[in-house]
Design a protein around this motif. Structure first.
Motif, PDB file in Angstrom:
ATOM      1  N   ALA A 157       0.834  -1.208   0.064  1.00 17.13           N
ATOM      2  CA  ALA A 157      -0.035  -0.008  -0.097  1.00 17.13           C
ATOM      3  C   ALA A 157       0.857   1.271   0.088  1.00 17.13           C
ATOM      4  CB  ALA A 157      -0.833  -0.085   1.318  1.00 17.13           C
ATOM      5  N   ALA A 158       2.002   1.295   0.819  1.00 14.64           N
ATOM      6  CA  ALA A 158       2.785   2.395   0.905  1.00 14.64           C
ATOM      7  C   ALA A 158       3.498   2.633  -0.450  1.00 14.64           C
ATOM      8  CB  ALA A 158       3.825   2.342   1.921  1.00 14.64           C
ATOM      9  N   TYR A 159       3.831   1.549  -1.031  1.00 16.18           N
ATOM     10  CA  TYR A 159       4.615   1.579  -2.229  1.00 16.18           C
ATOM     11  C   TYR A 159       3.848   2.069  -3.465  1.00 16.18           C
ATOM     12  CZ  TYR A 159       6.838  -0.531  -6.769  1.00 16.18           C
ATOM     13  OH  TYR A 159       7.353  -0.700  -7.921  1.00 16.18           O
ATOM     14  N   LEU A 160       2.362   1.737  -3.442  1.00 18.39           N
ATOM     15  CA  LEU A 160       1.517   2.240  -4.387  1.00 18.39           C
ATOM     16  C   LEU A 160       0.983   3.709  -4.256  1.00 18.39           C
ATOM     17  CD1 LEU A 160      -0.805  -1.045  -4.473  1.00 18.39           C
ATOM     18  CD2 LEU A 160       0.499  -0.083  -6.625  1.00 18.39           C
ATOM     19  N   PHE A 161       1.037   3.911  -2.834  1.00 16.86           N
ATOM     20  CA  PHE A 161       0.812   5.457  -2.612  1.00 16.86           C
ATOM     21  C   PHE A 161       1.835   6.213  -3.054  1.00 16.86           C
ATOM     22  CE2 PHE A 161       0.674   9.212   0.185  1.00 16.86           C
ATOM     23  CZ  PHE A 161      -0.717   9.706  -0.079  1.00 16.86           C
ATOM     24  N   ALA A 162       3.211   5.900  -2.889  1.00 18.43           N
ATOM     25  CA  ALA A 162       4.382   6.651  -3.336  1.00 18.43           C
ATOM     26  C   ALA A 162       4.314   6.916  -4.897  1.00 18.43           C
ATOM     27  CB  ALA A 162       5.625   6.079  -2.919  1.00 18.43           C
ATOM     28  N   ALA A 163       4.098   5.605  -5.452  1.00 22.84           N
ATOM     29  CA  ALA A 163       3.850   5.876  -6.983  1.00 22.84           C
ATOM     30  C   ALA A 163       2.840   6.754  -7.782  1.00 22.84           C
ATOM     31  CB  ALA A 163       3.539   4.387  -7.840  1.00 22.84           C
ATOM     32  N   PHE A 164       1.692   6.718  -6.908  1.00 20.79           N
ATOM     33  CA  PHE A 164       0.616   7.743  -7.115  1.00 20.79           C
ATOM     34  C   PHE A 164       1.015   9.146  -6.894  1.00 20.79           C
ATOM     35  CE2 PHE A 164      -3.015  10.191  -5.323  1.00 20.79           C
ATOM     36  CZ  PHE A 164      -3.412  10.492  -6.321  1.00 20.79           C
ATOM     37  N   VAL A 165       1.563   9.413  -5.629  1.00 22.51           N
ATOM     38  CA  VAL A 165       1.991  10.639  -5.195  1.00 22.51           C
ATOM     39  C   VAL A 165       3.218  11.286  -6.213  1.00 22.51           C
ATOM     40  CG1 VAL A 165       2.974  12.328  -3.810  1.00 22.51           C
ATOM     41  CG2 VAL A 165       1.280  10.509  -3.135  1.00 22.51           C
ATOM     42  N   LEU A 166       4.229  10.466  -6.604  1.00 19.17           N
ATOM     43  CA  LEU A 166       5.135  10.858  -7.462  1.00 19.17           C
ATOM     44  C   LEU A 166       4.913  11.069  -9.065  1.00 19.17           C
ATOM     45  CD1 LEU A 166       7.920   9.000  -5.817  1.00 19.17           C
ATOM     46  CD2 LEU A 166       7.350  11.471  -5.424  1.00 19.17           C
ATOM     47  N   ALA A 167       4.107  10.147  -9.362  1.00 19.14           N
ATOM     48  CA  ALA A 167       3.653  10.210 -10.803  1.00 19.14           C
ATOM     49  C   ALA A 167       2.541  11.341 -11.439  1.00 19.14           C
ATOM     50  CB  ALA A 167       3.154   8.878 -11.152  1.00 19.14           C
ATOM     51  N   SER A 168       1.741  11.458 -10.268  1.00 21.90           N
ATOM     52  CA  SER A 168       0.521  12.218 -10.772  1.00 21.90           C
ATOM     53  C   SER A 168       0.852  13.690 -10.978  1.00 21.90           C
ATOM     54  CB  SER A 168      -0.395  12.263  -9.657  1.00 21.90           C
ATOM     55  OG  SER A 168       0.237  12.655  -8.467  1.00 21.90           O
ATOM     56  N   PRO A 169       1.864  14.284 -10.497  1.00 21.60           N
ATOM     57  CA  PRO A 169       2.270  15.855 -11.027  1.00 21.60           C
ATOM     58  C   PRO A 169       2.540  15.933 -12.546  1.00 21.60           C
ATOM     59  CG  PRO A 169       3.503  15.211  -9.044  1.00 21.60           C
ATOM     60  CD  PRO A 169       2.961  13.895  -9.448  1.00 21.60           C
ATOM     61  N   LEU A 170       2.805  15.001 -13.036  1.00 13.80           N
ATOM     62  CA  LEU A 170       3.084  15.028 -14.628  1.00 13.80           C
ATOM     63  C   LEU A 170       1.876  15.546 -15.254  1.00 13.80           C
ATOM     64  CD1 LEU A 170       5.095  15.194 -16.848  1.00 13.80           C
ATOM     65  CD2 LEU A 170       4.796  12.534 -16.943  1.00 13.80           C
ATOM     66  N   GLY A 171       0.805  14.607 -15.289  1.00 16.68           N
ATOM     67  CA  GLY A 171      -0.600  14.871 -15.793  1.00 16.68           C
ATOM     68  C   GLY A 171      -0.968  16.236 -15.300  1.00 16.68           C
ATOM     69  N   LEU A 172      -1.050  16.690 -13.838  1.00 19.96           N
ATOM     70  CA  LEU A 172      -1.378  17.876 -13.595  1.00 19.96           C
ATOM     71  C   LEU A 172      -0.566  18.917 -14.099  1.00 19.96           C
ATOM     72  CD1 LEU A 172      -2.145  17.047  -9.890  1.00 19.96           C
ATOM     73  CD2 LEU A 172      -3.800  17.081 -11.639  1.00 19.96           C
ATOM     74  N   LEU A 173       0.655  18.903 -14.181  1.00 24.56           N
ATOM     75  CA  LEU A 173       1.446  20.021 -14.840  1.00 24.56           C
ATOM     76  C   LEU A 173       1.215  19.889 -16.342  1.00 24.56           C
ATOM     77  CD1 LEU A 173       4.034  21.608 -14.053  1.00 24.56           C
ATOM     78  CD2 LEU A 173       5.402  20.064 -15.191  1.00 24.56           C
ATOM     79  N   LEU A 174       1.012  19.156 -17.050  1.00 18.22           N
ATOM     80  CA  LEU A 174       0.558  19.417 -18.544  1.00 18.22           C
ATOM     81  C   LEU A 174      -0.929  19.970 -18.622  1.00 18.22           C
ATOM     82  CD1 LEU A 174       1.475  15.971 -20.044  1.00 18.22           C
ATOM     83  CD2 LEU A 174       2.689  18.060 -20.422  1.00 18.22           C
ATOM     84  N   ALA A 175      -1.807  19.702 -17.686  1.00 23.03           N
ATOM     85  CA  ALA A 175      -3.039  20.353 -17.642  1.00 23.03           C
ATOM     86  C   ALA A 175      -3.195  21.773 -17.448  1.00 23.03           C
ATOM     87  CB  ALA A 175      -4.154  19.677 -16.431  1.00 23.03           C
ATOM     88  N   LEU A 176      -2.159  22.240 -16.449  1.00 23.75           N
ATOM     89  CA  LEU A 176      -2.112  23.794 -15.999  1.00 23.75           C
ATOM     90  C   LEU A 176      -1.190  24.536 -16.814  1.00 23.75           C
ATOM     91  CD1 LEU A 176      -2.107  22.672 -12.011  1.00 23.75           C
ATOM     92  CD2 LEU A 176      -4.026  23.516 -13.436  1.00 23.75           C
ATOM     93  N   ILE A 177      -0.192  24.292 -17.081  1.00 24.98           N
ATOM     94  CA  ILE A 177       0.777  25.156 -18.052  1.00 24.98           C
ATOM     95  C   ILE A 177      -0.004  25.741 -19.109  1.00 24.98           C
ATOM     96  CG2 ILE A 177       2.553  25.010 -19.851  1.00 24.98           C
ATOM     97  CD1 ILE A 177       3.999  22.782 -18.281  1.00 24.98           C
ATOM     98  N   PRO A 178      -0.092  27.159 -19.045  1.00 23.10           N
ATOM     99  CA  PRO A 178      -0.648  27.871 -19.900  1.00 23.10           C
ATOM    100  C   PRO A 178      -0.391  28.231 -21.281  1.00 23.10           C
ATOM    101  CG  PRO A 178       0.679  29.238 -18.745  1.00 23.10           C
ATOM    102  CD  PRO A 178       0.941  27.783 -18.187  1.00 23.10           C
ATOM    103  N   ARG A 179       0.619  27.148 -21.726  1.00 26.26           N
ATOM    104  CA  ARG A 179       0.730  27.243 -23.311  1.00 26.26           C
ATOM    105  C   ARG A 179       1.208  25.587 -23.531  1.00 26.26           C
ATOM    106  NH1 ARG A 179       6.379  26.710 -23.963  1.00 26.26           N
ATOM    107  NH2 ARG A 179       7.626  27.098 -22.086  1.00 26.26           N
ATOM    108  N   ALA A 180       0.985  25.508 -24.952  1.00 19.32           N
ATOM    109  CA  ALA A 180       1.302  24.028 -25.378  1.00 19.32           C
ATOM    110  C   ALA A 180       3.091  23.933 -25.557  1.00 19.32           C
ATOM    111  CB  ALA A 180       0.813  23.823 -26.951  1.00 19.32           C
TER     112      ALA A 180
END
Length: 263
Positions: A157-180
């Motif tokens: 469970a701790a391993y999967l939570f770490a994977a989620f926390v560390l990987a999810s910023p990539l998608g959020l960053l792509l969604a929030l950057i104001p330019r392509a």
């Protein structure tokens, strides 16, 4: 139908590997079904209309292919591996959590750097295939400790939570950057669909949502299993309580005046 190298080369190779793993031995139907589904996902991602959309027009289509290769297909293929074969590979350093997770994260983040991403897309017959193979190999490594690792449910469970926390910023960053940020898709010809920035935002949101479903869902499952195991072993008790002392059977209590008589 679009006959990419992944569809006519990688998917059949994976199918042969799954078939050889179950050759002339009793097999588990759920495991075999997981392997077939994993191979089918890889084949579908590169033989359908998704392939030209990813290679020429839309970032969201390419990211969907990446998700198939880095997350969905690997977990299914790892689930398909029989325990006897998994036991032989148990000592592989790449399958250790502290190696597998960083390896997967480095592969994910590196290939999404704009100049590397664009270079791979501009070399679809060489570097792009290396990218796809890297995703698949790293995905197999990251899921191995979860499926075949001899770790407690809490550790998984701790391993999967770490994977989620560390990987999810990539998608959020792509969604929030104001330019392509990917010139390849900025200049891609579009006869329909979203523009470059909206395309990137859709891709980022989709990627973040998918990782939340897959990794956070798996984390929740193992966390619930960990709590159930703790309760079953009697290690989880309300705070401030102590186990009640076992009552002494009435028949074993000393009766008044029952001291041994002296002779």
């Amino acid at each position: 139908m679009h006959l990419s190298a992944e569809a006519i080369g990688l998917a059949p190779a994976l199918a042969i590997g799954v078939a050889l793993a179950y050759r002339s031995r009793p097999h588990s139907r759920p495991r075999l079904a997981a392997g077939a589904l994993g191979v089918g996902l890889v084949f579908a991602a590169f033989v359908t209309q998704l392939q030209p959309l990813a290679s020429h027009t839309f970032l969201w289509a390419h990211l969907l292919q990446n998700v198939v290769l880095a997350e969905w297909a690997p977990v299914l293929l790892v689930l398909a591996i029989p325990p006897r074969l998994a036991h032989r590979a148990a000592g592989c350093p790449l399958f250790r959590p502290l190696v597998a997770l960083p390896l997967w994260l480095v592969a994910y983040y590196t290939w999404h750097l704009p100049w590397i991403y664009d270079t791979a897309l501009r070399h679809p017959h060489s570097l792009l295939h290396v990218e796809h193979l890297t995703y698949l190999a790293a995905g197999i490594c990251v899921w191995w400790p979860v499926v075949h690792g001899r770790y407690s449910a809490g550790a998984k469970a701790a391993y999967l939570f770490a994977a989620f926390v560390l990987a999810s910023p990539l998608g959020l960053l792509l969604a929030l950057i104001p330019r392509a940020i990917y010139p390849f898709y900025v200049h891609a010809p579009r006869a329909w669909g979203p523009g470059p920035l909206a395309d990137q935002q859709i891709a980022g949101v989709t990627m973040a949502a998918e990782e939340a479903i897959v990794f956070f869902g798996a984390f929740t499952g193992y966390l619930l299993r960990f709590l159930a195991d703790e309760q079953a072993s009697g290690q989880v008790r309300p705070s401030g309580t102590r186990p009640a002392a076992r009552a002494r059977p009435a028949g074993l209590r000393a009766a008044p005046g029952s001291a041994r008589s002296r002779h």
